[in-house]
Write a protein that holds these residues in place. Structure first.
Motif: not given
Length: 150
Positions: A80-82, A104-107, A111-112, A117-120
């Motif tokens: 989705t980010l890409k 930009l809002k979707d990005f 991003y948030k 999710l990167r905490q895992n």
């Protein structure tokens, strides 16, 4: 005889017209419709050449080389980010201010979510992801600063 055959083949090869293949996800007709003419550009135009911009090129390269992770939820959010980044670049190239702002809002939303999710992830994967995210955000910020400056 060989010489005549060689020149005949050379003549056929050079006289045949070939078209460059278009690997773009947008068709040429759609692209020209969204781009608009120069007379359509008003005070809200985006004055940046995406094809010649170093930051846009790096964003494209990062999108293409983004690694896959073990976490499937993270991978789907990265897709989705890409996608939002591609839409951002297309909107800038098409001089579409509303599309740029939406992308930009979707990005930013994506991003948030990726940050949560990167905490895992393990330490190595987290560092790799952080490197990509920082470079993406830096390049997007540089493009936004350039647009606001003009």
């Amino acid at each position: 005889m060989k010489r005549l055959l060689f020149f005949g083949v050379l003549l056929i090869i050079t006289s045949c017209a070939t078209e460059k293949q278009n690997f773009s996800p947008l068709s040429t007709g759609f692209y020209s419709e969204t781009k608009g003419s120069d007379s359509d550009k008003g005070a809200n135009s985006i004055d940046i050449n995406v094809k010649g911009n170093v930051n846009a090129s790096e964003i494209s390269n990062l999108i293409a080389t983004f690694p896959k992770f073990k976490n499937t939820a993270l991978n789907s959010e990265i897709i989705t980010l890409k996608y939002s980044l591609q839409n951002y670049l297309y909107a800038i190239d098409a001089d579409n201010l509303n599309g740029k702002n939406k992308a930009l809002k979707d990005f930013e939303k994506s991003y948030k979510k990726v940050q949560k999710l990167r905490q895992n992830l393990n330490k190595d994967e987290d560092e790799i992801l952080n490197r990509y995210l920082v470079r993406l955000k830096t390049n997007v910020s540089a493009i936004e600063d350039y647009i606001k400056g003009n």
